[in-house]
Design an enzyme around this catalytic site. Sequence first.
Site, PDB file in Angstrom:
ATOM      1  N   PRO A  16      70.384  22.662  39.719  1.00  0.00           N
ATOM      2  CG  PRO A  16      69.687  21.053  38.183  1.00  0.00           C
ATOM      3  CD  PRO A  16      70.540  21.239  39.396  1.00  0.00           C
ATOM      4  CB  ALA A  18      62.778  25.791  36.969  1.00  0.00           C
ATOM      5  CD  GLN A  70      68.096  19.096  35.792  1.00  0.00           C
ATOM      6  OE1 GLN A  70      67.158  19.880  35.847  1.00  0.00           O
ATOM      7  NE2 GLN A  70      68.454  18.323  36.809  1.00  0.00           N
ATOM      8  CB  CYS A  98      61.183  18.165  37.385  1.00  0.00           C
ATOM      9  SG  CYS A  98      59.976  19.520  37.409  1.00  0.00           S
ATOM     10  CG  ASN A 199      68.914  17.869  46.118  1.00  0.00           C
ATOM     11  OD1 ASN A 199      67.940  17.826  45.380  1.00  0.00           O
ATOM     12  ND2 ASN A 199      69.262  18.980  46.738  1.00  0.00           N
ATOM     13  N   GLY A 200      68.791  17.506  49.455  1.00  0.00           N
ATOM     14  CA  GLY A 200      67.608  17.622  50.301  1.00  0.00           C
ATOM     15  C   GLY A 200      67.915  18.083  51.713  1.00  0.00           C
ATOM     16  CG  ASP A 201      65.355  18.693  54.052  1.00  0.00           C
ATOM     17  OD1 ASP A 201      64.742  19.626  53.511  1.00  0.00           O
ATOM     18  OD2 ASP A 201      64.840  17.595  54.304  1.00  0.00           O
TER      19      ASP A 201
END
Length: 311
Positions: A16, A18, A70, A98, A199-201
């Site tokens: 998700p 924004a 979410q 977030c 999650n990440g890169d």
Amino acid sequence: MRIGNVEINGNTLLAPIAGWTDVAFRLLARRFGASLTYTEMVSAKGLMYGSDKTEDLLVTLDDEKPCAVQIFGKEANIMADAVKRLTKFDVIDINMGCPVPKINKNGEGCALMADPKLVYKIVNACVKAADKRAVTVKMRTGLSEDKINVFEVARACEDAGAAAITVHGRTREQMYSGRADWDIIGKVKASVNVVVIGNGDIETREDYLTALRYGADGVMIARGALGRPQIFSELIGAPVTVRGDIILEHIDIMSKYFNERYVVGNMKKHFARYIKGMRDNRFIKERIYSSDTIDELKEIVYEFDLIDKKL
């Protein structure tokens, strides 16, 4: 991969994001192989008060099944009420990752990680309200390097009934800088008995395979998918050919559900991402940002021969 009672085909998920994961972008990601896609994060209070903007974020298509939403907030009763309202969604994800100051100053998003007891209360209330639908949680490794408490928070979520946990391998303090810590993500997986998504890169197939070697059950892609929904095919090694008509398709899908002003405003940033890295793309960007109508945006695709170029 199974998340609670929800069976999904594969283990590559669109995060998700924004301002980015609108209904059209989610559909395109699904067509390229994303196993599950999430709406932009939605305010639980916004749902309670019937915000028009919130309703726009909740538009979904039949092709998205199973679909995920979410939500964010800090009051357990309001979060549970939001879950009860979101009956068309198979998966409800709770945002605890977030890092944006505006959200955190209100005690929401990643700020919730400071209070594992409140985390338990919120997740448990949402699980009870979900009526057997899957409730998941997205979090970070902690608030800062000296406040790494993802293990405690992850266990609180598991104890409260969460079906899965997504861990972004950065602290709130890092925002999006530095590199994601996949070693911590692997250790989180080893510490709980629920599905753990990393999650990440994640930008290449090798990144994806490395994530799985660390023990993650799957991966969630955020920034790596912007302007590049075909990344999901690339990760799993599926053949993919992408041409400029993906931009036209994105515009056409949006046009079915929203007015022209909304579509144009929303598409400008997507369009700019689609052409990122192209030679002399600054001239195209100038045309994009000066456009006021859907027809003008479409004309740019043909004017610069994007229909015949791989993006």
